[in-house]
Design a protein around this motif. Structure first.
Motif, PDB file in Angstrom:
ATOM      1  N   UNK A 160      67.710   3.744 -56.653  1.00 48.91           N
ATOM      2  CA  UNK A 160      66.405   3.266 -56.187  1.00 48.91           C
ATOM      3  C   UNK A 160      65.372   4.321 -56.563  1.00 48.91           C
ATOM      4  N   UNK A 161      64.341   3.926 -57.294  1.00 52.57           N
ATOM      5  CA  UNK A 161      63.292   4.858 -57.711  1.00 52.57           C
ATOM      6  C   UNK A 161      62.066   4.587 -56.856  1.00 52.57           C
ATOM      7  N   UNK A 162      61.673   5.602 -56.123  1.00 52.78           N
ATOM      8  CA  UNK A 162      60.568   5.486 -55.177  1.00 52.78           C
ATOM      9  C   UNK A 162      59.366   6.280 -55.654  1.00 52.78           C
ATOM     10  N   UNK A 163      58.208   5.671 -55.514  1.00 52.80           N
ATOM     11  CA  UNK A 163      56.941   6.342 -55.790  1.00 52.80           C
ATOM     12  C   UNK A 163      56.295   6.664 -54.443  1.00 52.80           C
ATOM     13  N   UNK A 164      55.595   7.767 -54.376  1.00 50.99           N
ATOM     14  CA  UNK A 164      54.873   8.132 -53.155  1.00 50.99           C
ATOM     15  C   UNK A 164      53.524   8.726 -53.526  1.00 50.99           C
ATOM     16  N   UNK A 165      52.608   8.729 -52.570  1.00 51.56           N
ATOM     17  CA  UNK A 165      51.326   9.391 -52.789  1.00 51.56           C
ATOM     18  C   UNK A 165      50.916  10.103 -51.508  1.00 51.56           C
ATOM     19  N   UNK A 166      50.027  11.081 -51.662  1.00 51.57           N
ATOM     20  CA  UNK A 166      49.495  11.797 -50.508  1.00 51.57           C
ATOM     21  C   UNK A 166      48.066  12.224 -50.824  1.00 51.57           C
ATOM     22  N   UNK A 167      47.297  12.462 -49.761  1.00 48.83           N
ATOM     23  CA  UNK A 167      45.905  12.861 -49.944  1.00 48.83           C
ATOM     24  C   UNK A 167      45.819  14.121 -50.800  1.00 48.83           C
ATOM     25  N   UNK A 168      46.631  15.101 -50.441  1.00 50.98           N
ATOM     26  CA  UNK A 168      46.822  16.274 -51.271  1.00 50.98           C
ATOM     27  C   UNK A 168      48.249  16.732 -51.049  1.00 50.98           C
ATOM     28  N   UNK A 169      48.626  17.812 -51.706  1.00 49.95           N
ATOM     29  CA  UNK A 169      50.046  18.168 -51.702  1.00 49.95           C
ATOM     30  C   UNK A 169      50.512  18.743 -50.367  1.00 49.95           C
ATOM     31  N   UNK A 170      49.616  18.902 -49.392  1.00 47.18           N
ATOM     32  CA  UNK A 170      50.060  19.420 -48.104  1.00 47.18           C
ATOM     33  C   UNK A 170      50.008  18.363 -47.013  1.00 47.18           C
ATOM     34  N   UNK A 171      49.743  17.126 -47.382  1.00 46.40           N
ATOM     35  CA  UNK A 171      49.679  16.045 -46.399  1.00 46.40           C
ATOM     36  C   UNK A 171      50.920  15.166 -46.511  1.00 46.40           C
ATOM     37  N   UNK A 172      51.084  14.299 -45.523  1.00 47.26           N
ATOM     38  CA  UNK A 172      52.232  13.387 -45.513  1.00 47.26           C
ATOM     39  C   UNK A 172      52.207  12.478 -46.731  1.00 47.26           C
ATOM     40  N   UNK A 173      53.398  12.185 -47.243  1.00 49.98           N
ATOM     41  CA  UNK A 173      53.531  11.293 -48.384  1.00 49.98           C
ATOM     42  C   UNK A 173      53.853   9.880 -47.900  1.00 49.98           C
ATOM     43  N   UNK A 174      53.241   8.908 -48.524  1.00 52.39           N
ATOM     44  CA  UNK A 174      53.454   7.502 -48.198  1.00 52.39           C
ATOM     45  C   UNK A 174      54.150   6.842 -49.384  1.00 52.39           C
ATOM     46  N   UNK A 175      55.223   6.083 -49.072  1.00 55.92           N
ATOM     47  CA  UNK A 175      56.102   5.579 -50.118  1.00 55.92           C
ATOM     48  C   UNK A 175      55.832   4.124 -50.451  1.00 55.92           C
ATOM     49  N   UNK A 176      56.087   3.784 -51.715  1.00 55.23           N
ATOM     50  CA  UNK A 176      56.111   2.399 -52.150  1.00 55.23           C
ATOM     51  C   UNK A 176      57.462   1.783 -51.843  1.00 55.23           C
ATOM     52  N   UNK A 177      57.636   0.488 -52.127  1.00 56.81           N
ATOM     53  CA  UNK A 177      58.871  -0.216 -51.790  1.00 56.81           C
ATOM     54  C   UNK A 177      60.044   0.123 -52.705  1.00 56.81           C
ATOM     55  N   UNK A 178      59.772   0.754 -53.843  1.00 54.07           N
ATOM     56  CA  UNK A 178      60.850   1.165 -54.728  1.00 54.07           C
ATOM     57  C   UNK A 178      61.202   0.136 -55.783  1.00 54.07           C
ATOM     58  N   UNK A 179      61.820   0.618 -56.833  1.00 50.98           N
ATOM     59  CA  UNK A 179      62.408  -0.239 -57.875  1.00 50.98           C
ATOM     60  C   UNK A 179      63.902   0.018 -57.879  1.00 50.98           C
ATOM     61  N   UNK A 180      64.671  -1.050 -57.664  1.00 49.41           N
ATOM     62  CA  UNK A 180      66.133  -0.930 -57.721  1.00 49.41           C
ATOM     63  C   UNK A 180      66.552  -1.095 -59.166  1.00 49.41           C
TER      64      UNK A 180
END
Lengths: 112, 111
Positions: A88-108
């Protein structure tokens, strides 16, 4: 709705194919990430982009090639993959590199 | 090498029970510790802890960090079947560009 979308959700490819995974975030974040999640193993960080610049490449084989054309989009180009790359390949993003990361649903991904 | 260890690996409880999930870490240049809940696909962010001794709460979930003993706990009170998931602990280190995950705790809440 997480604000981070990924396409496709499922992908089956042969070892000689070339395909790309796409991630888009609608959160106005500046950092984006690719992770790999294999069965029974922790999430593994693959790549980090901050303001479109790659800041981390976690010893990932060259058959995985990331691209970040702007802060909202992230691609993972795949070529000559191996069956052990199935995960499963997951993408995530965050406001900057010291904030919480939020994930996408993934590609299986399944590599045959 | 940075290491994050979660325990137990799996847990089965009955609705209404209280559970405590553990996360210990050995890392270089600690920045913060995060908890995620993963049901089907995407991990969902729960908490980010940076300072010791300050409890974070969200409904029936709460978490606290001990930077001296290098661990965190996640508490869930009055568990419900919807709490069934894998709970992931992760530690942010360095310049903030590295997030190391534990293997997770698989929680199953039965009726």
């Amino acid at each position: 709705e997480t604000g981070v979308t990924q396409t496709p959700r499922h992908l089956v490819m042969g070892m000689t194919n070339k395909k790309s995974l796409k991630c888009e975030q609608h959160l106005g974040h500046n950092a984006m990430y690719w992770y790999k999640q294999s069965a029974k193993k922790p999430l593994e960080l693959m790549f980090v982009y901050n303001f479109k610049e790659q800041t981390e490449n976690n010893s990932v084989p060259s058959r995985f090639s990331p691209e970040c054309p702007n802060s909202s989009h992230l691609f993972l180009h795949l070529h000559t993959l191996q069956p052990e790359d199935s995960a499963l390949y997951l993408c995530a993003s965050s406001q900057d590199q010291e904030r919480a990361q939020y994930f996408g649903p993934g590609t299986r991904l399944l590599v045959l | 090498e940075d290491k994050v260890v979660q325990s137990p690996l799996s847990l089965v409880v009955h609705e209404g029970d209280t559970v405590t999930l553990n996360c210990s870490y050995e890392v270089t240049n600690f920045r913060s510790l995060l908890w995620y809940k993963q049901e089907k696909k995407a991990p969902t962010f729960l908490f980010m802890l940076t300072s010791s001794g300050i409890e974070k709460k969200s409904g029936r979930l709460s978490s606290i960090l001990d930077k001296k003993e290098l661990f965190s706990i996640l508490n869930i009170t009055a568990t419900q079947t919807g709490d069934s998931a894998v709970y992931l602990c992760a530690v942010l280190t360095g310049g903030g560009n590295k997030l190391t995950f534990g293997t997770g705790t698989q929680l199953k809440v039965e009726l």
